[in-house]
Design a protein around this motif. Structure first.
Motif, PDB file in Angstrom:
ATOM      1  N   GLU A  99      -5.460  11.176  35.694  1.00  0.00           N
ATOM      2  CA  GLU A  99      -4.704  10.990  36.931  1.00  0.00           C
ATOM      3  C   GLU A  99      -5.695  10.695  38.048  1.00  0.00           C
ATOM      4  O   GLU A  99      -6.740  11.355  38.141  1.00  0.00           O
ATOM      5  CB  GLU A  99      -3.911  12.242  37.297  1.00  0.00           C
ATOM      6  N   VAL A 100      -5.362   9.736  38.893  1.00  0.00           N
ATOM      7  CA  VAL A 100      -6.253   9.325  39.979  1.00  0.00           C
ATOM      8  C   VAL A 100      -5.474   9.358  41.288  1.00  0.00           C
ATOM      9  O   VAL A 100      -4.388   8.766  41.387  1.00  0.00           O
ATOM     10  CB  VAL A 100      -6.793   7.899  39.749  1.00  0.00           C
ATOM     11  N   VAL A 101      -6.014  10.050  42.275  1.00  0.00           N
ATOM     12  CA  VAL A 101      -5.433  10.082  43.620  1.00  0.00           C
ATOM     13  C   VAL A 101      -6.523   9.667  44.603  1.00  0.00           C
ATOM     14  O   VAL A 101      -7.639  10.219  44.556  1.00  0.00           O
ATOM     15  CB  VAL A 101      -4.905  11.476  43.988  1.00  0.00           C
ATOM     16  N   GLY A 102      -6.240   8.697  45.459  1.00  0.00           N
ATOM     17  CA  GLY A 102      -7.301   8.240  46.344  1.00  0.00           C
ATOM     18  C   GLY A 102      -6.831   7.586  47.624  1.00  0.00           C
ATOM     19  O   GLY A 102      -5.645   7.321  47.820  1.00  0.00           O
ATOM     20  N   LEU A 103      -7.801   7.354  48.501  1.00  0.00           N
ATOM     21  CA  LEU A 103      -7.596   6.630  49.761  1.00  0.00           C
ATOM     22  C   LEU A 103      -8.672   5.552  49.859  1.00  0.00           C
ATOM     23  O   LEU A 103      -9.792   5.736  49.368  1.00  0.00           O
ATOM     24  CB  LEU A 103      -7.744   7.563  50.959  1.00  0.00           C
ATOM     25  N   ALA A 104      -8.326   4.433  50.494  1.00  0.00           N
ATOM     26  CA  ALA A 104      -9.308   3.360  50.631  1.00  0.00           C
ATOM     27  C   ALA A 104      -9.036   2.575  51.905  1.00  0.00           C
ATOM     28  O   ALA A 104      -7.900   2.488  52.371  1.00  0.00           O
ATOM     29  CB  ALA A 104      -9.257   2.430  49.423  1.00  0.00           C
ATOM     30  N   GLY A 158     -12.342   6.458  48.034  1.00  0.00           N
ATOM     31  CA  GLY A 158     -12.751   7.646  47.311  1.00  0.00           C
ATOM     32  C   GLY A 158     -11.554   8.513  46.996  1.00  0.00           C
ATOM     33  O   GLY A 158     -10.448   8.265  47.501  1.00  0.00           O
ATOM     34  N   GLY A 159     -11.761   9.530  46.162  1.00  0.00           N
ATOM     35  CA  GLY A 159     -10.652  10.405  45.803  1.00  0.00           C
ATOM     36  C   GLY A 159     -11.041  11.342  44.678  1.00  0.00           C
ATOM     37  O   GLY A 159     -12.211  11.710  44.539  1.00  0.00           O
ATOM     38  N   VAL A 160     -10.040  11.692  43.891  1.00  0.00           N
ATOM     39  CA  VAL A 160     -10.229  12.649  42.808  1.00  0.00           C
ATOM     40  C   VAL A 160      -9.638  12.081  41.524  1.00  0.00           C
ATOM     41  O   VAL A 160      -8.551  11.498  41.547  1.00  0.00           O
ATOM     42  CB  VAL A 160      -9.543  13.989  43.144  1.00  0.00           C
ATOM     43  N   MET A 161     -10.365  12.244  40.423  1.00  0.00           N
ATOM     44  CA  MET A 161      -9.854  11.857  39.112  1.00  0.00           C
ATOM     45  C   MET A 161      -9.830  13.088  38.220  1.00  0.00           C
ATOM     46  O   MET A 161     -10.835  13.792  38.102  1.00  0.00           O
ATOM     47  CB  MET A 161     -10.717  10.761  38.479  1.00  0.00           C
ATOM     48  N   GLN A 162      -8.670  13.357  37.616  1.00  0.00           N
ATOM     49  CA  GLN A 162      -8.538  14.484  36.695  1.00  0.00           C
ATOM     50  C   GLN A 162      -8.373  13.932  35.281  1.00  0.00           C
ATOM     51  O   GLN A 162      -7.494  13.103  35.039  1.00  0.00           O
ATOM     52  CB  GLN A 162      -7.330  15.346  37.069  1.00  0.00           C
ATOM     53  N   ILE A 163      -9.222  14.395  34.374  1.00  0.00           N
ATOM     54  CA  ILE A 163      -9.210  13.905  32.992  1.00  0.00           C
ATOM     55  C   ILE A 163      -8.752  15.035  32.083  1.00  0.00           C
ATOM     56  O   ILE A 163      -9.329  16.124  32.085  1.00  0.00           O
ATOM     57  CB  ILE A 163     -10.610  13.408  32.586  1.00  0.00           C
ATOM     58  N   LYS A 164      -7.684  14.757  31.308  1.00  0.00           N
ATOM     59  CA  LYS A 164      -7.102  15.783  30.435  1.00  0.00           C
ATOM     60  C   LYS A 164      -7.203  15.326  28.984  1.00  0.00           C
ATOM     61  O   LYS A 164      -6.596  14.324  28.600  1.00  0.00           O
ATOM     62  CB  LYS A 164      -5.620  16.001  30.779  1.00  0.00           C
ATOM     63  N   PRO A 165      -7.949  16.043  28.145  1.00  0.00           N
ATOM     64  CA  PRO A 165      -8.003  15.688  26.724  1.00  0.00           C
ATOM     65  C   PRO A 165      -6.680  16.012  26.037  1.00  0.00           C
ATOM     66  O   PRO A 165      -5.985  16.952  26.422  1.00  0.00           O
ATOM     67  CB  PRO A 165      -9.143  16.561  26.182  1.00  0.00           C
ATOM     68  N   LYS A 166      -6.338  15.219  25.030  1.00  0.00           N
ATOM     69  CA  LYS A 166      -5.141  15.527  24.244  1.00  0.00           C
ATOM     70  C   LYS A 166      -5.490  16.649  23.281  1.00  0.00           C
ATOM     71  O   LYS A 166      -6.316  16.486  22.383  1.00  0.00           O
ATOM     72  CB  LYS A 166      -4.674  14.286  23.501  1.00  0.00           C
ATOM     73  N   ALA A 167      -4.880  17.801  23.462  1.00  0.00           N
ATOM     74  CA  ALA A 167      -5.279  19.029  22.773  1.00  0.00           C
ATOM     75  C   ALA A 167      -5.224  18.899  21.260  1.00  0.00           C
ATOM     76  O   ALA A 167      -5.995  19.522  20.537  1.00  0.00           O
ATOM     77  CB  ALA A 167      -4.396  20.175  23.246  1.00  0.00           C
ATOM     78  N   THR A 168      -4.314  18.103  20.746  1.00  0.00           N
ATOM     79  CA  THR A 168      -4.167  17.996  19.292  1.00  0.00           C
ATOM     80  C   THR A 168      -5.291  17.171  18.664  1.00  0.00           C
ATOM     81  O   THR A 168      -5.465  17.193  17.453  1.00  0.00           O
ATOM     82  CB  THR A 168      -2.826  17.345  18.948  1.00  0.00           C
ATOM     83  N   LEU A 169      -6.025  16.393  19.498  1.00  0.00           N
ATOM     84  CA  LEU A 169      -7.056  15.518  18.948  1.00  0.00           C
ATOM     85  C   LEU A 169      -8.460  15.927  19.350  1.00  0.00           C
ATOM     86  O   LEU A 169      -9.404  15.772  18.586  1.00  0.00           O
ATOM     87  CB  LEU A 169      -6.803  14.070  19.423  1.00  0.00           C
ATOM     88  N   VAL A 170      -8.612  16.423  20.578  1.00  0.00           N
ATOM     89  CA  VAL A 170      -9.946  16.713  21.093  1.00  0.00           C
ATOM     90  C   VAL A 170      -9.988  18.128  21.650  1.00  0.00           C
ATOM     91  O   VAL A 170      -9.126  18.501  22.429  1.00  0.00           O
ATOM     92  CB  VAL A 170     -10.311  15.724  22.214  1.00  0.00           C
TER      93      VAL A 170
END
Length: 246
Positions: free
Chosen positions: A154-159, A178-190
């Motif tokens: 998920e990416v939330v930002g301003l430019a 700039g902004g914030v990026m949240q990275i979520k692994p798929k629990a069943t695979l990683v």
């Protein structure tokens, strides 16, 4: 840290030409007993003046169903479309309001876009809202998601967006943000923890006016993720989509 777009974009932000004002301003005569001038583009704004029958007004700008006009005494205000249609042009013909066109596009204040493409090998989608502070500069907020095989993001930002040639039919634009990026692994695979990182971005793109209120956009963006382990990461994204302007 690599950021191939950063330096050329800084040059464009500071040394690009500024759009010039021009164009003939249409004038119409009031034929109703009065024409209400509001302080803003909506019926919720107070009436600040009444233009009497027989007076001439100039039409400067359109915002949806409202028009910014001025009197010959220099007073300005917003008039609803249904009232403006009850005026006469210099040829004595009733004023007709056309559908939004290129002129409205060049004077737009807002742009809402929906785009899709690729974010570092993941399917990517983004929605954004862009407010133009001037004809050249705008502030854009965006929210995007990336759907990969092993991760979602998920990416939330301003430019700050700069369009050096706002009156070109096919016009380039450039953004720094700039902004914030949240990275979520798929629990069943990683088996890995989700992480949230700040980022800086540089974007270059093209937009072209299609018809009425619609615009086609194509853009390329470079992200630099500021990882907590000091190993910054570069991510490439491209997208294509449509925007509506207001």
């Amino acid at each position: 840290m690599k950021c191939r777009l950063l330096f050329p974009l800084l040059l464009l932000f500071f040394f690009s030409p500024v759009a010039s004002a021009e164009e003939t301003v249409p004038q119409v005569a009031v034929i109703d007993p009065y024409l209400d001038l509001h302080s803003g583009p909506g019926r919720g704004y107070p009436i600040i003046r009444v233009v009497k029958e027989g007076e001439w007004v100039s039409i400067h700008k359109r915002k949806n169903r409202w028009f910014l006009i001025s009197t010959r005494q220099g007073e300005t205000g917003w008039v609803a479309r249904d009232q403006l249609e009850r005026t006469l042009n210099p040829q004595g013909e009733q004023t007709t309001i056309k559908a939004p066109n290129w002129r409205d596009f060049s004077q737009r204040s807002w742009e809402l876009a929906m785009m899709a493409g690729d974010l570092d090998g993941s399917r990517a989608m983004e929605i954004s809202a862009l407010y133009f502070m001037t004809q050249n500069l705008g502030l854009e907020a965006n929210y995007g998601i990336g759907l990969g095989t092993f991760f979602t993001s998920e990416v939330v930002g301003l430019a700050i967006q700069h369009q050096p040639f706002p009156r070109w039919r096919v016009a380039p634009y450039f953004s720094l943000g700039g902004g914030v990026m949240q990275i979520k692994p798929k629990a069943t695979l990683v088996k890995s923890e989700r992480r949230q990182e700040g980022y800086a971005s540089a974007t270059m793109g093209l937009r072209t006016y299609l018809s009425q209120r619609f615009v086609l956009r194509l853009q390329y963006k470079e992200y630099v993720l500021f990882n907590s382990d000091q190993n910054n990461e570069e991510i490439i994204e491209w997208k294509i989509g449509f925007a509506a302007f207001f």
